[in-house]
Design a protein around this motif. Sequence first.
Motif, short mmCIF file in Angstrom:
data_model
loop_
_atom_site.label_atom_id
_atom_site.label_comp_id
_atom_site.label_asym_id
_atom_site.label_seq_id
_atom_site.Cartn_x
_atom_site.Cartn_y
_atom_site.Cartn_z
N TRP A 166 -73.11 -77.24 -23.00
CA TRP A 166 -72.67 -77.64 -21.93
C TRP A 166 -73.73 -78.34 -20.84
CZ3 TRP A 166 -74.41 -75.80 -16.82
CH2 TRP A 166 -73.17 -76.27 -15.75
N PRO B 156 -76.16 -82.31 -21.88
CA PRO B 156 -75.61 -83.70 -21.51
C PRO B 156 -76.01 -83.92 -20.14
CG PRO B 156 -74.08 -82.47 -22.86
CD PRO B 156 -74.95 -81.62 -22.68
N LYS B 157 -75.80 -82.80 -19.31
CA LYS B 157 -76.19 -82.88 -17.74
C LYS B 157 -77.60 -83.24 -17.65
CE LYS B 157 -72.54 -80.31 -15.93
NZ LYS B 157 -71.62 -80.49 -17.06
N ASN C 253 -78.04 -86.87 -19.01
CA ASN C 253 -77.53 -88.15 -17.90
C ASN C 253 -78.26 -87.90 -16.43
OD1 ASN C 253 -75.28 -89.59 -19.58
ND2 ASN C 253 -74.24 -87.34 -19.43
N GLU D 168 -74.87 -90.54 -28.04
CA GLU D 168 -73.76 -91.03 -27.56
C GLU D 168 -72.49 -90.08 -27.85
OE1 GLU D 168 -74.92 -95.85 -28.04
OE2 GLU D 168 -74.26 -94.80 -29.85
N ASN D 169 -72.77 -89.42 -28.92
CA ASN D 169 -71.64 -88.61 -29.44
C ASN D 169 -71.20 -87.46 -28.46
OD1 ASN D 169 -70.98 -90.20 -31.41
ND2 ASN D 169 -71.93 -88.91 -33.15
N ILE D 170 -72.38 -86.82 -27.68
CA ILE D 170 -72.17 -85.76 -26.67
C ILE D 170 -72.06 -86.29 -25.31
CG2 ILE D 170 -73.65 -84.36 -28.10
CD1 ILE D 170 -75.97 -84.75 -26.23
N GLY D 171 -71.81 -88.01 -25.18
CA GLY D 171 -71.42 -88.09 -23.80
C GLY D 171 -72.64 -88.89 -22.89
N ILE D 172 -73.70 -89.22 -23.68
CA ILE D 172 -74.81 -89.79 -22.89
C ILE D 172 -74.48 -91.29 -22.66
CG2 ILE D 172 -77.20 -89.88 -22.60
CD1 ILE D 172 -76.22 -87.15 -22.73
N ASP D 173 -74.71 -91.96 -21.64
CA ASP D 173 -74.42 -93.22 -21.44
C ASP D 173 -75.25 -94.11 -22.29
OD1 ASP D 173 -74.01 -95.70 -20.27
OD2 ASP D 173 -74.69 -95.31 -18.36
N SER D 174 -74.84 -94.89 -23.07
CA SER D 174 -75.59 -95.70 -24.00
C SER D 174 -76.48 -96.69 -23.21
CB SER D 174 -74.55 -96.43 -24.89
OG SER D 174 -73.96 -97.66 -24.15
#
Length: 487
Positions: free
Chosen positions: A331, A334-335, A338, A355-361
């Motif tokens: 949890w 990613p914060k 990002n 990218e799969n854990i939600g980081i801006d590409s």
Amino acid sequence: MSTEKKQTSEFWSTVKADVGRFREEGSSLRVVLRGLLSQGFWALFGYRIFRWFLDHHIPTQPFRFVVERTLEMTTGISIPAEARIGKGLRIHHFGGIIIHSDVVIGEECTIYQGVTIGDLGGRGGVPRIGSRVIMGAGARLIGSIEVGDDCEIGANAVVRTSIPSGCLAVGVPAVVKKKKFTTHLDASVNIKQFIPTLILTQNFLPLKGGTVTWMLNTYGRYQSREAVLVTEQCDQGDEVDKALPFPVERIPMKFANWDPTNLSALRGYVDAILNVCKISRQYGVKQIHVARVLPDGLVALLVRWFTRVPYLLYAHGEEIQTHLTSRKFSWLMPKIYNGAAAVIANSTNTKHILENIGIDSDKIHIINPGVSSELFNSSEHAGDSIRQRHKLNNGPVLLTVGRLQRRKGQDMVIKALPEILKVFPTAKYLIVGIGVDEAYLQNLVCECGIADNVVFAGQVSDNELAGYYAACDIFIMPNRRVCAKVS
């Protein structure tokens, strides 16, 4: 996220940036409270609220008229809600500050008392001001002009013409000059004021490893006024640090674990954050480069909140996969990524994991770790020396350089070596490195009956490493995932 929630979040982000400017004078609670109680902040916060209502087409008259007039009388500052002002504005002192309703001001600007930004008495246009502009006490910016980024307007200057970025305007009428930057070191000038970058890494010399080597290869070219490195305290640190081209600040960075909800770890994080904030102010740091997501990245994220100094974060596939096995870290991680201004991925695979854990590409940049070509210019003779030292003869030599642990795959090469020896009877397997699996690998060699064909070289110096590469015919490292770790 809904549009309304996004706009509300942007409002508080802007206010947070305004408050963050107080920390330029120190990170103590006293400094922040003093800023919150200042007349400049009252006027600015009132503007932010009514600007938000205006953007949402919510009528506020006549209430807004009463509040704005009250703020003008109590603070001496007039900021109409129609003006467009970027986040991070700092108003020093108060009184006599007049801003036209059509004015546009960029981010992180600074206004002192007595500043007027307006038109020519009801005619003509109004100024458009860039970001990071400082307007000194009593300055007047009048008419349809543009002021570029990073400009300084001197006290009592009257500006009637546009100013290019990075310039200084002084006098009546204002004379525009290029800002002077010091290009050489004077003996009377404190060198620390020239250092823009803080490198934050828990692991550094005299420790060995890929991350340490990467940091050295990247920042070893920096000069003393360009960087300061902050790392863990150690007994041998002083001798190592003397050989580096930039200053090193060693602080307590040992953590019982990396979980910030653990009381012992929390104390470690607090100490590290306070030390990094102090060093950032001391060296005038403009950006922080962070070696790993935990614990370094979490420290940088919180330091950014206090100091508004952005950070760049390196990403490694192994640590991401490891932390994903923890609910808390999966949890938190990613914060942290990002929150970075940019993320450096060491491979394409690492970028895909991010990218799969939600980081801006868009903020992910791939930089493969490199090597210094100077180390390999004269390595052929050194390779012959290594072959003689370890009695490798003239047979084919396989080489693995890395920490002795399962994920590096040295055991897989050892298990495959008996089959290789059937085809190449004089083949040798040269293993460079130390680690927890050393005893296991040595036992495995004995079990496979290939003790005469495997050489454990242990830890070698960077100066000798090029010779080992020159000595081998094939470099081999069959990485694999073990308990979610991957190389």
